[in-house]
Design an enzyme around this catalytic site. Structure first.
Site, PDB file in Angstrom:
ATOM      1  N   HIS A 194       0.829  -1.204   0.000  1.00 17.72           N
ATOM      2  CA  HIS A 194       0.000   0.000   0.000  1.00 17.72           C
ATOM      3  C   HIS A 194       0.862   1.252   0.000  1.00 17.72           C
ATOM      4  O   HIS A 194       0.491   2.276  -0.560  1.00 17.72           O
ATOM      5  CB  HIS A 194      -0.938  -0.006   1.202  1.00 17.72           C
ATOM      6  CG  HIS A 194      -2.075  -0.951   1.005  1.00 17.72           C
ATOM      7  ND1 HIS A 194      -2.855  -1.418   2.019  1.00 17.72           N
ATOM      8  CD2 HIS A 194      -2.557  -1.510  -0.124  1.00 17.72           C
ATOM      9  CE1 HIS A 194      -3.765  -2.230   1.531  1.00 17.72           C
ATOM     10  NE2 HIS A 194      -3.600  -2.305   0.232  1.00 17.72           N
ATOM     11  N   CYS A 506       1.220  -3.158 -29.384  1.00 14.19           N
ATOM     12  CA  CYS A 506       1.137  -3.076 -27.926  1.00 14.19           C
ATOM     13  C   CYS A 506       2.416  -3.553 -27.254  1.00 14.19           C
ATOM     14  O   CYS A 506       2.479  -3.652 -26.035  1.00 14.19           O
ATOM     15  CB  CYS A 506      -0.075  -3.830 -27.395  1.00 14.19           C
ATOM     16  SG  CYS A 506      -0.036  -5.582 -27.774  1.00 14.19           S
TER      17      CYS A 506
HETATM   18  C1  PEP Z   1       4.447  -8.547 -26.793  1.00 10.21           C
HETATM   19  O1  PEP Z   1       4.895  -9.677 -26.940  1.00 10.21           O
HETATM   20  O2  PEP Z   1       4.848  -7.552 -27.422  1.00 10.21           O
HETATM   21  C2  PEP Z   1       3.380  -8.286 -25.808  1.00 10.21           C
HETATM   22  C3  PEP Z   1       2.783  -7.121 -25.712  1.00 10.21           C
HETATM   23  O3  PEP Z   1       3.068  -9.302 -24.966  1.00 10.21           O
HETATM   24  P1  PEP Z   1       3.921  -9.698 -23.672  1.00 10.21           P
HETATM   25  O4  PEP Z   1       4.985  -8.672 -23.502  1.00 10.21           O
HETATM   26  O5  PEP Z   1       2.954  -9.737 -22.555  1.00 10.21           O
HETATM   27  O6  PEP Z   1       4.442 -11.041 -24.077  1.00 10.21           O
END
Ligand code: PEP
Ligand code: MG
Length: 586
Positions: A194, A506
């Site tokens: 926390h 991502c």
């Molecule tokens: C990736 O592989 O770019 C991704 C976003 O997944 P992770 O990092 O969770 O494997």
């Protein structure tokens, strides 16, 4: 001589100031033997201390300042719950009666015993609740001893005060909100404690989990708290001091600059609108995401729900988490990636990892398809949460369209199961992560079945270049802008564009300022990243001309020599007019 200590970064920014050592706790507890006739009165004294503690906590909860972190009320409620538990409110009385000892000593024996039990808990989050228990016990102790429960210094403090404590409780956060201090550091606490959560939401330079800082620091020592990298420096020499003053100035001015960008749209100079999404790992991350005006969640790594436990989370438990996030997002989209386990993330219930080569073994969607009950349970929970707001399902580590078809069949079954139970659920968009070269090269066939894709560059780079993403010894080979990776990205983006389907990135590359222009030039219009990088990336975007970058990238894609590509990317970034902030956290 300067001393450098490493802990966990708990709050942004750098603070330079004078140490104020906070002494409290149950360190020198008086030990007294009682005569039989004194025992009842001692038990009553303990009861009175419990009641006083309850009153104080209730009062604190009802007087939380408006600008205090929202978690504060919940944390104080947790302390009230711990106080009500018999282990703290009754068992010390049993001990004092059985051993005929004073209440303080009985409390100390009991908290030591409870602390041992907490230490034996495997789940990190639950284990760290030990600190909460100790904080409540400390308050009872102070009431027993007639000490000031507000241990923090009374009256005004110098603005450059840095509090150094064993631990800080949620109640202390109220104090922080009412007075100005420069930063704090604690010996106790881990990344999910926390104290860490409060540090982050108070947005105060703080380092926690320093272990023995208080033994090394004297009152009024000069201290640097680097809440960006989790470092504390005691009595820095002039050189270090001036370096950190410089870093502090740069951090503040970048932050001021970047904060101005919060409410403007991420549009390039030539009018390309860019969507900036956040990667999250828990509901708590949504707060920062909103603060930085992200457009939604592009990746929720749901596997964090499955780790640090001996059993699988059931449908209702998962539903509560997803539904909680959907509500917090207030209409912004949530993309839930179904569990991506195996490789580096092995849950305990998964058994010992015997895979010969875990990165090429039973990971991601392979595991989901091999465990259909788990997979459908998760999808049912996601579908139910979709009744409350926009939700997308995303499948990780897809190798080819065969797996996509199987996933879709499981989704049909999951819906049917909910229908049979007459449960409400919502529409979801479905997508896949493209993070294996075979999927990248056959992305057209995959996309036919899907609403969107998101490129996981972390794995795509690993598998394309055959470089373990977690192995330091080969990290020099891990090159996001390797020509082979760029050719795959180009193929993915242009196929998605041709098919009119949205594509995002991502992986970490999306939040790395060095590659923002490159990705824009490759045609990317949706970036999903750790929210703390978001404004810095936006800053690059608004200073870029997507059309011009596309021309440069077209030339760059003809190159096969990594060094030449590096030079070209450098040139692309060199137009930086000095305004491109390189903040790591905000
Ligand atoms: C990736 O592989 O770019 C991704 C976003 O997944 P992770 O990092 O969770 O494997
Ligand atoms: Mg991945």
């Amino acid at each position: 001589m300067s001393v450098v200590l490493h802990g966990f970064a708990a709050g942004g920014g750098i603070a330079i100031g004078r140490a104020h050592l906070v002494v409290r706790g149950m360190e020198e507890v008086p030990q007294l033997d009682l005569a039989p006739e004194e025992i009842d009165a001692e038990a009553e004294r303990f009861d009175a201390a419990i009641k006083a503690t309850r009153r104080q906590l209730e009062q604190l909860r009802s007087a939380i300042p408006e600008n205090a972190p929202t978690e504060l009320g919940a944390f104080i409620s947790l302390h009230l719950m711990l106080l009500a538990d018999v282990t703290l409110s009754r068992e010390p009385i049993d001990i004092l009666r059985a051993q005929a000892i004073n209440a303080e000593w009985a409390l100390k024996l009991q908290t030591d015993r409870l602390a041992e039990q907490f230490d034996a808990i495997e789940d990190e989050y639950l284990r760290e609740r030990k600190q909460d228990m100790l904080q409540v016990a400390e308050r009872i102790y102070q009431n027993l001893m007639g000490q000031n429960t507000e241990f923090l210094p009374e009256g005004e403090l110098d603005d450059d005060t840095i509090l150094i404590a064993h631990d800080l409780s949620p109640a202390d956060a109220v104090y922080f909100k009412e007075r100005h201090i420069a930063g704090f550091a604690t010996d106790a606490g881990g990344p999910t404690s926390h104290t860490a959560i409060l540090g982050r939401s108070l947005d105060m330079p703080s380092v926690i989990g320093l272990y023995n800082a208080r033994e090394l620091i004297s009152q009024d020592d000069w201290i640097i708290v680097d809440g960006i990298s989790g470092v504390l420096i005691i009595n820095p020499d002039d050189l270090i001091l001036s370096e950190y003053r410089k870093r502090d100035r740069v951090y503040r001015s970048q932050r001021r600059l970047l904060n101005k960008l919060k409410d403007i749209t991420a549009t390039t100079k030539d009018g390309a609108d860019i969507e900036l999404l956040a990667n999250i790992e828990s509901a708590q991350d949504v707060r920062l995401m909103h603060r930085l005006s992200a457009d939604g969640v592009g990746l929720f790594r749901s596997e964090f729900l499955f780790l640090n436990r001996d059993n699988l989370p059931d449908e209702d438990e998962q539903y509560r988490v997803y539904a909680g996030i959907v509500k917090k997002l207030k209409g912004k989209p949530l993309t839930v990636r179904t569990v991506d386990l195996g490789m580096d993330k092995n849950p305990r219930w998964f058994g010992e990892g015997h895979a010969l080569n875990p990165a090429l073994g039973m990971t991601g969607i392979r595991l989901c398809l091999a465990e259909p009950m788990m997979f459908r349970t998760q999808m049912r929970a996601i579908l139910r949460a979709a009744a409350l707001g926009p939700v997308k399902i995303m499948w990780p580590m897809i190798t080819s369209v065969d797996e996509v078809r199987q996933c879709l069949n499981h989704l049909v079954v999951a819906r049917k199961q909910l229908d049979e139970r007459s449960m409400e659920y919502g529409e979801v968009q479905v997508g896949a992560m493209i993070e294996i070269p075979s999927a990248a090269l056959t992305v057209g066939s995959i996309l036919k079945y899907l609403d969107f894709i998101s490129v996981g560059t972390n794995d795509l780079i690993q598998y394309t270049l055959s470089v373990d993403r977690g192995d330091d010894s080969v990290s020099y080979l891990y090159q996001p802008a390797h020509p082979a990776v760029l050719k795959l990205l180009h193929h993915i983006f242009s196929t998605a564009k041709r098919m009119g389907k949205p594509v995002s990135v991502c992986g970490e590359m999306a939040g790395d300022l060095h590659f923002t222009r490159l990705l824009l030039g490759l045609g990317l219009r949706r970036f999903s990243m750790n929210a703390s990088n978001l404004l810095a990336v936006k800053n690059v975007i608004i200073q870029s001309h997507a059309g011009e970058l596309a021309v440069q990238v077209k030339k760059l894609l003809r190159l096969s020599d990594p060094e030449k590509v590096r030079q070209a990317v450098k040139k692309m970034n060199a137009v930086d007019d000095g305004k491109n902030a390189t903040l790591e956290t905000t």
